[in-house]
Design an enzyme around this catalytic site. Structure first.
Site, short mmCIF file in Angstrom:
data_model
loop_
_atom_site.label_atom_id
_atom_site.label_comp_id
_atom_site.label_asym_id
_atom_site.label_seq_id
_atom_site.Cartn_x
_atom_site.Cartn_y
_atom_site.Cartn_z
N TRP A 80 -3.64 6.51 -21.49
CA TRP A 80 -4.02 6.55 -20.07
C TRP A 80 -3.32 7.68 -19.34
CZ3 TRP A 80 -6.68 4.35 -16.02
CH2 TRP A 80 -6.14 4.53 -14.74
N ASP A 96 -1.95 10.45 -11.99
CA ASP A 96 -1.60 11.65 -11.23
C ASP A 96 -1.01 12.83 -12.02
OD1 ASP A 96 -1.82 9.41 -9.66
OD2 ASP A 96 0.14 9.62 -8.72
N GLU A 121 -0.02 8.23 -0.36
CA GLU A 121 0.66 8.55 -1.63
C GLU A 121 0.63 10.07 -1.85
OE1 GLU A 121 -0.16 4.62 -4.30
OE2 GLU A 121 -1.77 6.08 -4.35
C1 FRU Z 1 -0.99 7.34 -7.15
C2 FRU Z 1 0.15 6.46 -7.59
C3 FRU Z 1 1.46 6.99 -7.07
C4 FRU Z 1 2.46 6.44 -8.02
C5 FRU Z 1 1.70 6.51 -9.32
C6 FRU Z 1 2.02 5.40 -10.29
O1 FRU Z 1 -2.10 7.32 -7.98
O2 FRU Z 1 -0.07 5.14 -7.16
O3 FRU Z 1 1.72 6.66 -5.72
O4 FRU Z 1 3.64 7.17 -8.07
O5 FRU Z 1 0.33 6.45 -9.00
O6 FRU Z 1 1.40 5.62 -11.52
#
Ligand code: FRU
Length: 565
Positions: free
Chosen positions: A140, A143, A312
């Protein structure tokens, strides 16, 4: 070493069916132990996605050295993930309590199917795996993280689960590239530790050595995630090959639940490092002289833009407004949910920033979206990009269905890299988004019809309807309405759309002026549409049963199709 491993193994083993590949000791109806042999490079773990996670504690020399959550196969194997073996490790495995309903733990398929191997085939061919977009070899991905450019290479870390193709076990995978198109896997950058799993964060090239790790050290800042989120640091003194976690972690804490995704940058105007991170539905800004000690400066966001979800993955940068000498700051704010078509999306704010406070120039109620598709999230830029460029990449999925998309050995790709800028339209300033210039070099020979991977360049002189189709009648229809100033993409009949109710949709973008040339990047399971002048971008996933091989154009438009090699 092998012998002692075998001795321990037999001490632990239980009478297992003759064909069993591994011999666990069964301790209860949901608890087993397995001595991991080091005879081959990998232990291949069989995954069955519909099961619940088994919780694996990794014990070495009587000490807990890591944990993995993995849906070990109970009935059937969907795919394998590799676990790199080391001497003398023990897996202490707790299955979910209700997995017993499927039969006794002794009969679970995973014991028969787990196997030792020296090879694991990454990038198993999958008809949906993109060719010129970055994907993880297996597992998987969400980000993009810790992106920087150094010594002619673009480095891209990413939120990764090495032990299955759904979100879990957050780790920073790492790849690098000379051209933003061909990516080379690098050693894993950061693995979970006692402070938590490794959530999103950023990288900077510390040219002066201000953090104390030497000149040109690469400094990472990331979120350590447990019940609460704290910020930690790591550094590399070998140009980004390997990273060492800072011994004084965490370096930043707060008493709020959502406190994450630190993005650092050098502010040449204010002569200091700045940091922006997401905190609930605000972005918090800090300053520092040494990247380790951070002073809180201000919070931005209350009442501004869209608040339909958690804020985020921020970014903050200064750019020139096209056609003028004026410079403005852009604050990137990814938001989930709350996107214009549901779920995840990237909004941005334009304004000024003096190293202390970001001031948005638009009225609080104004929302600006960077990409009007449904699969563009967690957009951030590379540090230290050449020629002052602002090169961004986004995760090409949406939290509404990212874990369900119909790929197996890998899940999710990143968008092509994009060059960001600013332009004025009707008295306001917007972010321009163009395919990174590197995409021009990827253009191959002109071809007669669309292919699984290609670029389609459409020249428009007014309203147009462009349909991409395959022999099965699966199609994506794009409509440009000049009078309305809109561009739409309809993927409701694009192929497999049934894995989530949130997937079939029509996305619609304002074109901010006349659309003269459209660039469509197709890569197996994605379509990215750009106004060549940068005033509109739209990114959507598609899962056709076979590639779209025909293009139909109605209206005042002509298309040229290029192979992408
Ligand atoms: C965004 C997020 C971030 C976090 C990460 C965790 O897609 O939710 O805020 O750091 O993914 O995988």
């Amino acid at each position: 070493m092998k012998n002692s491993a075998f001795a321990l193994l037999s001490a632990l083993s239980f009478s297992m069916a003759a064909q069993a590949q591994v011999a666990p000791a069964i301790l209860s109806e949901h608890h087993a132990m397995l001595r991991v042999e080091n005879q081959k490079k990998y232990l291949l773990l069989p995954v069955e996605e519909k099961q619940e996670n088994a919780h694996i504690r990794i014990v070495r020399d009587n000490q807990l050295v890591g944990t993995i959550n993995c849906r070990l196969a109970i009935d059937k194997v969907d795919y394998y993930v590799p676990y790199e073996t080391r001497d003398g490790e023990l897996f202490d495995i707790a299955f979910a309590a209700n997995s017993r309903a499927t039969g006794s733990i002794k009969g679970f398929t995973c014991w028969n199917k787990m196997k030792y191997a020296d090879e694991f085939t990454e990038k198993v061919s999958d008809k949906f795996r993109p060719a010129y977009h970055h994907t993880p070899g297996h597992g998987w991905m969400n980000d993009p993280n810790g992106m920087f450019y150094k010594d002619g290479r673009w480095h891209l870390c990413y939120q990764w689960n090495p032990y299955a193709s759904y979100w879990e076990n957050m780790t920073w995978g790492h790849s690098s590239s000379a051209d933003l198109i061909h990516w080379t896997p690098e050693p894993t950058a950061l693995v979970p530790d006692a402070l938590g799993t490794i959530f999103s964060g950023s990288a900077v090239v510390d040219k002066t050595g201000s953090a104390g790790f030497g000149k040109d050290a690469i400094v990472l800042m990331y979120t350590s995630a447990r019940e609460r989120q704290t910020q930690s640091m790591a550094y590399s003194t070998d140009g980004g090959k390997t990273f060492t976690k800072y011994a004084g972690n965490p370096i930043l804490t707060a008493d709020i639940p959502d406190f994450r995704d630190p993005k650092m940058f050098w502010n040449a105007d204010a002569h200091c490092w700045n940091l922006i991170l997401a905190s609930g539905q605000e972005m918090w800004i800090y300053s520092s002289a040494n990247l380790r000690e951070w002073k809180f400066e201000s919070a931005f966001g209350h009442g501004y833009g869209n608040h339909g979800g958690v804020w985020e993955c921020p970014d903050l940068m200064k750019m020139k407004v096209e056609g003028s000498d004026e410079e403005k700051w852009m604050l990137i704010c990814n938001i989930n949910p709350g996107g214009p078509f549901g779920g995840s999306a990237t909004q941005y704010f334009i304004g000024s920033f003096d190293g202390h406070e970001f001031k948005c120039e638009s009225a609080p109620g104004v929302t600006k979206w960077m990409d009007y598709g449904k699969d563009h999230y967690a957009t951030v830029t590379f540090d230290n990009a050449p020629s002052g460029r602002h090169v961004a990449m986004a995760w090409m999925s949406n939290w509404q269905y990212a874990n369900q998309v119909p790929t197996l050995q890998f899940r999710s790709a990143n968008t092509i890299a994009r060059d960001l800028g600013l332009y004025s339209y009707n008295g306001a300033t917007y972010c321009s988004v163009k395919p990174a210039v590197e995409m021009d070099a990827a253009r191959g020979a002109e071809i007669a019809s669309p292919a699984a991977r290609c670029e389609i360049v459409v020249t428009l002189k007014g309203d147009a309807r462009i349909t991409l189709k395959n022999r099965l009648g699966e199609r994506v229809t794009m409509t440009y309405d000049e009078a309305e100033g809109t561009f739409d993409m309809d993927r409701r009949r694009s192929g497999n759309v049934g894995f989530s109710d949130a997937f079939p949709c029509v996305t619609s973008a304002p074109t901010h002026g006349r659309l003269r040339q459209l660039r469509l990047f197709i890569d197996h399971s994605s379509i990215e549409a750009f106004d060549a002048d940068g005033r509109m971008a739209m990114t959507n996933l598609v899962f056709p049963s076979e590639p779209y091989s025909r293009i139909e154009i109605k209206g005042k438009a002509k298309a040229k199709i290029y192979a992408i090699d």
